[in-house]
Motif scaffolding. Structure first.
Motif, PDB file in Angstrom:
ATOM      1  N   HIS A 161       0.830  -1.204   0.000  1.00  0.00           N
ATOM      2  CA  HIS A 161       0.000   0.000   0.000  1.00  0.00           C
ATOM      3  C   HIS A 161       0.869   1.259   0.000  1.00  0.00           C
ATOM      4  O   HIS A 161       0.521   2.263  -0.621  1.00  0.00           O
ATOM      5  CB  HIS A 161      -0.936  -0.013   1.200  1.00  0.00           C
ATOM      6  N   ASN A 162       2.001   1.198   0.692  1.00  0.00           N
ATOM      7  CA  ASN A 162       2.911   2.336   0.721  1.00  0.00           C
ATOM      8  C   ASN A 162       3.494   2.605  -0.660  1.00  0.00           C
ATOM      9  O   ASN A 162       3.580   3.756  -1.108  1.00  0.00           O
ATOM     10  CB  ASN A 162       4.031   2.064   1.737  1.00  0.00           C
ATOM     11  N   VAL A 163       3.889   1.537  -1.368  1.00  0.00           N
ATOM     12  CA  VAL A 163       4.436   1.685  -2.719  1.00  0.00           C
ATOM     13  C   VAL A 163       3.385   2.264  -3.659  1.00  0.00           C
ATOM     14  O   VAL A 163       3.660   3.208  -4.419  1.00  0.00           O
ATOM     15  CB  VAL A 163       4.939   0.320  -3.244  1.00  0.00           C
ATOM     16  N   ALA A 164       2.165   1.719  -3.611  1.00  0.00           N
ATOM     17  CA  ALA A 164       1.103   2.204  -4.490  1.00  0.00           C
ATOM     18  C   ALA A 164       0.771   3.666  -4.204  1.00  0.00           C
ATOM     19  O   ALA A 164       0.562   4.467  -5.127  1.00  0.00           O
ATOM     20  CB  ALA A 164      -0.145   1.338  -4.326  1.00  0.00           C
ATOM     21  N   TYR A 165       0.753   4.037  -2.923  1.00  0.00           N
ATOM     22  CA  TYR A 165       0.420   5.422  -2.552  1.00  0.00           C
ATOM     23  C   TYR A 165       1.503   6.381  -3.015  1.00  0.00           C
ATOM     24  O   TYR A 165       1.225   7.415  -3.627  1.00  0.00           O
ATOM     25  CB  TYR A 165       0.240   5.504  -1.035  1.00  0.00           C
ATOM     26  N   GLU A 166       2.766   6.056  -2.739  1.00  0.00           N
ATOM     27  CA  GLU A 166       3.852   6.967  -3.090  1.00  0.00           C
ATOM     28  C   GLU A 166       3.988   7.135  -4.596  1.00  0.00           C
ATOM     29  O   GLU A 166       4.271   8.241  -5.084  1.00  0.00           O
ATOM     30  CB  GLU A 166       5.170   6.463  -2.504  1.00  0.00           C
ATOM     31  N   SER A 210      -5.405   1.981  -6.162  1.00  0.00           N
ATOM     32  CA  SER A 210      -5.596   0.998  -5.098  1.00  0.00           C
ATOM     33  C   SER A 210      -4.817  -0.278  -5.388  1.00  0.00           C
ATOM     34  O   SER A 210      -4.581  -0.644  -6.538  1.00  0.00           O
ATOM     35  CB  SER A 210      -7.085   0.676  -4.940  1.00  0.00           C
ATOM     36  N   VAL A 211      -4.443  -0.948  -4.330  1.00  0.00           N
ATOM     37  CA  VAL A 211      -3.711  -2.210  -4.443  1.00  0.00           C
ATOM     38  C   VAL A 211      -4.688  -3.324  -4.813  1.00  0.00           C
ATOM     39  O   VAL A 211      -5.795  -3.423  -4.259  1.00  0.00           O
ATOM     40  CB  VAL A 211      -3.010  -2.545  -3.114  1.00  0.00           C
ATOM     41  N   LEU A 212      -4.292  -4.148  -5.755  1.00  0.00           N
ATOM     42  CA  LEU A 212      -5.056  -5.352  -6.078  1.00  0.00           C
ATOM     43  C   LEU A 212      -4.659  -6.436  -5.071  1.00  0.00           C
ATOM     44  O   LEU A 212      -3.498  -6.841  -5.013  1.00  0.00           O
ATOM     45  CB  LEU A 212      -4.766  -5.800  -7.503  1.00  0.00           C
ATOM     46  N   TYR A 213      -5.623  -6.885  -4.287  1.00  0.00           N
ATOM     47  CA  TYR A 213      -5.340  -7.742  -3.130  1.00  0.00           C
ATOM     48  C   TYR A 213      -5.789  -9.168  -3.406  1.00  0.00           C
ATOM     49  O   TYR A 213      -6.959  -9.421  -3.713  1.00  0.00           O
ATOM     50  CB  TYR A 213      -6.066  -7.173  -1.908  1.00  0.00           C
ATOM     51  N   ARG A 245       0.141  -1.726 -12.248  1.00  0.00           N
ATOM     52  CA  ARG A 245      -0.644  -1.823 -11.020  1.00  0.00           C
ATOM     53  C   ARG A 245       0.198  -2.503  -9.945  1.00  0.00           C
ATOM     54  O   ARG A 245       1.176  -3.204 -10.237  1.00  0.00           O
ATOM     55  CB  ARG A 245      -1.916  -2.637 -11.254  1.00  0.00           C
ATOM     56  N   VAL A 246      -0.182  -2.290  -8.685  1.00  0.00           N
ATOM     57  CA  VAL A 246       0.465  -2.977  -7.569  1.00  0.00           C
ATOM     58  C   VAL A 246      -0.427  -4.144  -7.160  1.00  0.00           C
ATOM     59  O   VAL A 246      -1.617  -3.968  -6.875  1.00  0.00           O
ATOM     60  CB  VAL A 246       0.694  -2.036  -6.377  1.00  0.00           C
ATOM     61  N   LEU A 247       0.151  -5.344  -7.164  1.00  0.00           N
ATOM     62  CA  LEU A 247      -0.567  -6.558  -6.788  1.00  0.00           C
ATOM     63  C   LEU A 247       0.041  -7.117  -5.509  1.00  0.00           C
ATOM     64  O   LEU A 247       1.249  -7.366  -5.446  1.00  0.00           O
ATOM     65  CB  LEU A 247      -0.468  -7.593  -7.909  1.00  0.00           C
ATOM     66  N   LEU A 248      -0.785  -7.318  -4.501  1.00  0.00           N
ATOM     67  CA  LEU A 248      -0.356  -7.929  -3.243  1.00  0.00           C
ATOM     68  C   LEU A 248      -0.870  -9.367  -3.194  1.00  0.00           C
ATOM     69  O   LEU A 248      -2.076  -9.602  -3.137  1.00  0.00           O
ATOM     70  CB  LEU A 248      -0.895  -7.139  -2.054  1.00  0.00           C
ATOM     71  N   ILE A 249       0.052 -10.325  -3.256  1.00  0.00           N
ATOM     72  CA  ILE A 249      -0.282 -11.743  -3.082  1.00  0.00           C
ATOM     73  C   ILE A 249       0.072 -12.077  -1.632  1.00  0.00           C
ATOM     74  O   ILE A 249       1.240 -12.207  -1.275  1.00  0.00           O
ATOM     75  CB  ILE A 249       0.492 -12.632  -4.069  1.00  0.00           C
ATOM     76  N   ASP A 250      -0.947 -12.195  -0.796  1.00  0.00           N
ATOM     77  CA  ASP A 250      -0.741 -12.200   0.654  1.00  0.00           C
ATOM     78  C   ASP A 250      -0.700 -13.615   1.222  1.00  0.00           C
ATOM     79  O   ASP A 250      -1.623 -14.409   1.035  1.00  0.00           O
ATOM     80  CB  ASP A 250      -1.870 -11.409   1.318  1.00  0.00           C
ATOM     81  N   GLU A 251       0.403 -13.926   1.904  1.00  0.00           N
ATOM     82  CA  GLU A 251       0.619 -15.186   2.615  1.00  0.00           C
ATOM     83  C   GLU A 251       0.629 -16.383   1.658  1.00  0.00           C
ATOM     84  O   GLU A 251      -0.135 -17.344   1.804  1.00  0.00           O
ATOM     85  CB  GLU A 251      -0.420 -15.365   3.735  1.00  0.00           C
ATOM     86  N   LEU A 252       1.543 -16.321   0.713  1.00  0.00           N
ATOM     87  CA  LEU A 252       1.669 -17.409  -0.259  1.00  0.00           C
ATOM     88  C   LEU A 252       2.050 -18.725   0.405  1.00  0.00           C
ATOM     89  O   LEU A 252       1.777 -19.804  -0.131  1.00  0.00           O
ATOM     90  CB  LEU A 252       2.708 -17.038  -1.329  1.00  0.00           C
TER      91      LEU A 252
END
Length: 340
Positions: A94-99, A104-107, A169-176
């Motif tokens: 989220h910090n990378v996408a904001y700066e 919005s981050v794709l979650y 876009r910024v993609l967050l793949i959470d807890e792979l």
């Protein structure tokens, strides 16, 4: 007989709930919530957007984190981030996408049942068949246009991230590390090629070569030609892991790896200031020292420190006789060394 609620101020008592069975309206005089627990009706159905924005603005990475993020962006490679729970792995995205002003981050949260297909797209074949049946029941099957298949295809977070655009876009793949054993290897081809196909669209006749499909973030429908989605700018992919399993060497070779270390006292003070202000930082010196001592005895997350500082500085601090007991609860270790 109905008991009337008591009214009036909090009378120096920090408690909202008393537990004596006497109705009162003290909840109307709650102090403002911590910045990371503020909700808004405009924040979307899950209420994440405003909290994610606050976390993004307040995030303070160290130099090693910044360097590896830049390496991943320049190399167009996924960034695999490992660290203890609460170390800020997800917030980094989220910090990378904001700066960078990338929206919005794709979650994409991962579980043991997650498949590559679910990240790419979903086709609602039953919904489309139902609409076709309704049209046929109305006697219009020979005159009406067939149902728009694009209304029944929704790209997943990974699929949406690969849609061509002027900016990545910024993609967050959470807890792979929670995934089944096959998913990391299944991702390899998509990461290497930057594209995937939607088989249901490839089967359409030539006159339907372009179809507009829905996206994971609910934005405008996007065109897909001949069933192929091919990225123009490789997305900024941030993959988080709690370090609970090893990944295949072929997968690791295609990632830039980052291990987030627990922040030291100066970094913790900066984090407190970013979230709660200069005054809170000045008042948190002893709490930071206490936090560091406790963290050496068992895993603690930085947000536990923020909770403790908020309780101490929000204007509704418990009395000292109670504060120590509550501090023990707020700063209870997530896990002990050697546990498990």
């Amino acid at each position: 007989m109905t008991t009337r609620p008591e009214t009036g101020g909090l009378d120096g008592d920090w408690r909202i709930y008393r537990g004596d069975g006497r109705p009162h309206d003290r909840v109307r005089r709650l102090p403002p919530p911590p910045p990371w627990r503020r909700f808004s009706p405009e924040a979307g159905a899950d209420g994440r957007r405003e909290r994610d924005l606050q976390q993004a603005i307040s995030y303070r990475p160290d130099e090693s984190v910044i360097d590896r993020v830049n390496a991943a962006i320049l190399l167009r490679r996924p960034l695999l981030v490992t660290g203890k729970p609460g170390s800020g792995k997800s917030t980094l995205a989220h910090n990378v996408a904001y700066e960078l002003g990338l929206g919005s981050v794709l979650y994409w949260p991962i579980s043991s049942n997650t498949t590559l297909q679910s990240g790419l797209y979903h086709y609602d074949a039953i919904g489309r068949l139902h609409e076709t049946s309704l049209r046929g029941a109305g006697g219009r099957e020979d005159t009406a246009e067939p149902p728009d298949i694009g209304r029944y295809i929704r790209l997943g977070p990974l699929g949406t991230a690969l849609v061509p655009g002027d900016l990545p876009r910024v993609l967050l793949i959470d807890e792979l590390d929670k995934s089944n054993i096959d998913l990391p290897n299944d991702l390899l081809n998509v990461f290497e090629e930057g594209r995937f196909t939607i088989l249901e669209l490839q089967r359409l006749p030539e006159e339907q070569s372009r179809v507009h499909v829905m996206t994971a973030d609910g934005g405008a429908r996007v065109p897909v030609d001949r069933g192929e989605v091919r990225c123009g700018n490789f997305p900024i992919v941030i993959i988080t892991s709690n370090g609970e399993r090893e990944f295949p060497p072929a997968f690791l070779r295609r990632c830039v790896r980052l291990s987030i270390e627990p922040p030291g006292p100066e970094r913790l003070a900066e984090i407190v200031e970013a979230h709660l202000g200069v005054d809170a930082r000045a008042a948190s010196e002893e709490l930071i020292e206490e936090f560091l001592v406790r963290r050496s005895e068992g895993a603690l997350a930085t947000d536990q420190l923020l909770n403790a500082v908020y309780l101490a500085t929000s204007g509704s601090r418990p009395p000292e006789t109670k504060f120590k007991e509550i501090l023990d609860t707020v700063l209870r270790p997530i896990e002990r060394p050697g546990a498990g």
